[in-house]
Structure formats: C-alpha cells, structure tokens
Enzyme design. Structure first.
Site, PDB file in Angstrom:
ATOM      1  NE  ARG A   2      -1.800   5.701   0.896  1.00 29.41           N
ATOM      2  CZ  ARG A   2      -1.256   4.814   1.707  1.00 29.41           C
ATOM      3  NH1 ARG A   2       0.054   4.824   1.899  1.00 29.41           N
ATOM      4  NH2 ARG A   2      -1.977   3.923   2.325  1.00 29.41           N
ATOM      5  CG  ASN A  59      -2.004   9.672  -4.934  1.00 33.61           C
ATOM      6  OD1 ASN A  59      -2.968  10.397  -5.071  1.00 33.61           O
ATOM      7  ND2 ASN A  59      -1.950   8.720  -4.025  1.00 33.61           N
ATOM      8  CB  SER A  67      -0.931  -0.009   1.209  1.00 34.95           C
ATOM      9  OG  SER A  67      -0.179   0.098   2.393  1.00 34.95           O
TER      10      SER A  67
END
Lengths: 286, 156
Positions: A220, A224, A216
C-alpha cells in the site's frame, strides 16, 4: 530533463525509476550501469540510494528526537520541544485508542514508523531532477531519493511487522494457541470428524489472511508513493515541451505537490495505525 | 524494483530505530510529560486552594475590622461619657468653690461693715458727747450721759 537531451521519454522515466544498485556483476563487485544489470544481480545486491536515504532519514529522526528528549524537562516547553511533544502526544493517543494490550514497545514503534515513513515520503516533494542531477556531477548515474518508492524498503518494514505479529502471537497465546487460532477459525464444529474437515480450510483461509497483512501493509505504501513519484516524473517531462507546456507543468507540479502533502502524511499515518492494529490483534487472546 | 538485500537492511535498521526510539527518546519524553502533567495538576489544585484561603482570609479580615470598629466606637462612647462626667464634676466643684468663696467674701464684707458700723457708732457717740459738752458748756456727769449717748449711738 536530466543530463543529455537525447533521452527519449521512456528512457527518462526508466532512468528515474532505476536504483543505484551495488552488487556482483560479470566484472566483479560494483554498481549496476543499467536496469538490466541491476536485475541480473539477483538478491545479493543493495540499493545503495534507497537504503542510504532511508537510514539517513532514520538518523535525522533519531537525533532530532533524541535532542528533544535530552532537553525534556518538566518546565514550560518551547519551540521544537513543543513540536516533538505534540507528536509524542498524538502517537500516544492513537496507540491508546487502538491498542488495548500492555506493551511498552508499541508506542515508540508507532512513533518511529510515523515520523520515519513521513520523512521518507517527504522526499517525494523535492523536485524529481534536483538531486539526481547534482549527483551526476559526482559520477553517480542513478539516484532514487524517495526510499518508500522502493518495495524493498516498504516490504522490509512490513516484514519486521510480520515478525512482530508472529512473535507476540506466540508469546501471548503460546504456540498451541497460535496454531489453534489459525486452524480452528472461522469454521468450528462440535463433531470431531466435521472439525477435522474444517481444519485445512481454516488453515488456508487464516494463513492467507495472515500473509496478506504484511503484503498489503508494504505494498500500500509502496504503491501510493510509486504512483505519486511517477506522476511527478511525468509532469517533469512536460518541462522539455516548450514554454506553454512547461508553465502548465509547473502549475500541475505545484498542485500535485500540495495534494501530495496530504497523501504522504496519510500514508505514514495509515502505516502506523495498521501496524498498531495488527499487533493489537496479535495480543488478543480469544 | 528488484527485491534484494535492501529488504534485510531496511528490516534491521527499522528494528534498530525502534530500539533507539524506545530506549533514548520515548521513555524520557513520556516521563517528562507525565511529570509535567502532574505538576500542572498540583499547581492548579494549589491555586484553587490558595484562592479559597484568600477568600476565607478576606472574610476573616472583614469580620475583624467590623469588630475593631465596634470596639473603637464603644471606647469613644465611654471616653465621651467619662469626659462629660469629668466636666460635670469639674463644674460642680467650681460652682461649690465659687459659692464657698462668695460666702466667705460676703461674711468678710459683713464683718467689715459691722466693724465699720461699730467704729462709726463709737466715733458718733464720742462726737455727740463732745458736741453736747460744747453745747452745755458744762461738765455733765459723764457716766449718766454716757449711757444716754450710747443708747443714742445704738439707735443709729
């Protein structure tokens, strides 16, 4: 659009999302000429652009901060010195807030992550075509200048964090303690038979939880930045659509870039804070 | 989007930069900052202390000033008193001296007057005798008349 005008939209996007990959092809060692060739190189290949920009930006961070550290005195700080000390103070405060163990490596690591990831993300604000276009004169076909849009980079850092989590968990709690933490939580029972039934369930839950942390963390940041880059590329495509569409694209790019300043800072901060929190959890003995 | 050696490369460089940051950046900066913090704290303390000292010194100075003023006033008063005393003494002395001089002068004057009177008396007696002799044209028994004339002269 970069280079030749015969490109279709999807080719343009594809071109922008392909790394400059060095590896072994059918014709010996060399750079991949297209995305398919890069994929065929397998694991034994290097994304020269991502790694190059990443290490370059890391050196920028290291040398700038080293410069400031060398000049650090107890006198009145000025200019750049102030800025660096502000960053150090900020990171130190954040680490003190969320890390309760005692480890001299955590704070410098947090500073490294924050500044380095921020610099990598910052490359996103350079208009997408500028550097690839300049590079094309040097015969370089592909150039992705934002290292954090490459999952190798973000997952590489996340993997290092994962390694540290394991290392400190074992160091603080011992191997038995670490395995116990994985096997005896969250379900526990006094009865040994019931406990034995719970152990595999606990193991599955906890190991998934443990592995989810680095994934994660890395994905992440990657997600993004990749999405942000994609939008910049899509906006850049509008420049080929005539004056009105181009002007609209310019306005969009400006707006998105301003908004992106927030995102790149936030993502760097989140990466830092989560790393510190994960390591803090690794240091906690139950 | 392919996972390849870049991952390992980034992992190693990440660890390297953490090491570099810890070794060459963080320690020096934090050390300097903490030292500066304690220096500033010391400085503020010292400033506080100095201002308190200053206040104290000012109070003391004021007190000393007041004392000095009182002393000066006392000295001036004493000096005035002494001066008055001296002037009084001098006046008394002068008056006494004047009196003395006056008395002496008067005595002398009286003496002078008496002497003049005596002389005048003698001369009057002689003059009276000569006048009488001339008037009587005769030798009067001087011794008898002398007594008479002297009595006359004493009555003048």
């Amino acid at each position: 659009m970069a280079g030749d005008t015969q490109q279709t939209g999807s080719e343009y996007i594809q071109h922008h999302l392909t790394n400059l990959t060095f590896g072994h092809t059918d014709h010996g060692w060399g750079f991949a000429h297209n995305a398919q060739e890069a994929a065929e190189m397998g694991f034994m290949a290097v994304n020269v652009d991502s790694l190059g920009w990443s290490i370059g930006l890391g050196l920028v961070f290291a040398l700038l901060f080293r410069f400031a550290a060398k000049r650090a005195t107890t006198g009145v700080p000025t200019g750049f010195q102030n800025f660096v000390e502000m960053m150090v103070e900020f990171v130190d405060g954040t680490v003190k807030d969320s890390f309760h163990g005692r480890n001299p490596w955590i704070a410098p690591m947090a500073l490294t992550i924050f500044v380095w990831v921020f610099l990598m993300n910052l490359m996103d604000l350079i208009p997408v075509d500028v550097i690839p276009y300049l590079m094309s004169f040097a015969g370089v076909h592909f150039q992705k200048i934002v290292p954090s849009t490459d999952p190798n980079i973000t997952l590489g850092m996340a993997l290092a964090v994962f390694g540290m989590i394991i290392y400190y968990s074992i160091k603080v709690k011992g191997i038995g303690g670490f395995i116990g933490e994985l096997a005896l939580q969250p379900f526990g029972a006094k009865n040994p038979v019931v406990q034995a039934i719970f152990v595999p369930i606990n193991l599955i839950l906890e190991i998934v939880g443990l592995l989810a942390k680095p994934f994660s963390l890395g994905l992440r940041l990657f997600g993004n930045m990749y999405a942000g880059e994609m939008i910049f590329i899509l906006i850049a495509m509008m420049y080929g659509g005539g004056l009105i569409l181009g002007a609209f694209g310019g306005a969009l790019q400006l707006g998105w870039a301003i908004f992106h300043i927030l995102i790149i800072t936030l993502q760097a901060f989140i990466f830092m804070v989560l790393t510190v929190v994960y390591l803090s959890m690794a240091h906690e003995d139950h | 989007m392919n996972i390849n050696l870049t991952l390992i490369g980034q992992l190693i460089s990440f660890l390297f930069f953490i090491w570099f940051c810890k070794k060459f950046v963080w320690t020096a900066l934090i050390g300097a900052m903490e030292e500066r913090q304690s220096k500033i704290a010391d400085g503020l303390d010292a400033a506080d202390r100095a201002s308190r000292d200053l206040e104290l010194a000012q109070e003391k100075a004021l007190e000393r000033l007041k004392e000095a003023k009182q002393e000066a006033a006392a000295v001036i008063e004493q000096a005035n008193k002494r001066a008055n005393q001296i002037v009084d003494e001098a006046k008394d002395l002068a008056r006494a001296e004047g009196d003395r001089l006056k008395v002496a002068a008067q005595a002398e004057i009286e003496q002078e007057i008496n002497r003049a009177k005596e002389e005048l008396r003698g001369k009057v007696a002689t003059l009276a005798l000569a006048g009488a002799e001339k008037v009587l044209q005769a030798n009067i028994d001087e011794s008898v008349n002398r007594k008479l004339v002297d009595n006359l002269a004493a009555q003048l």
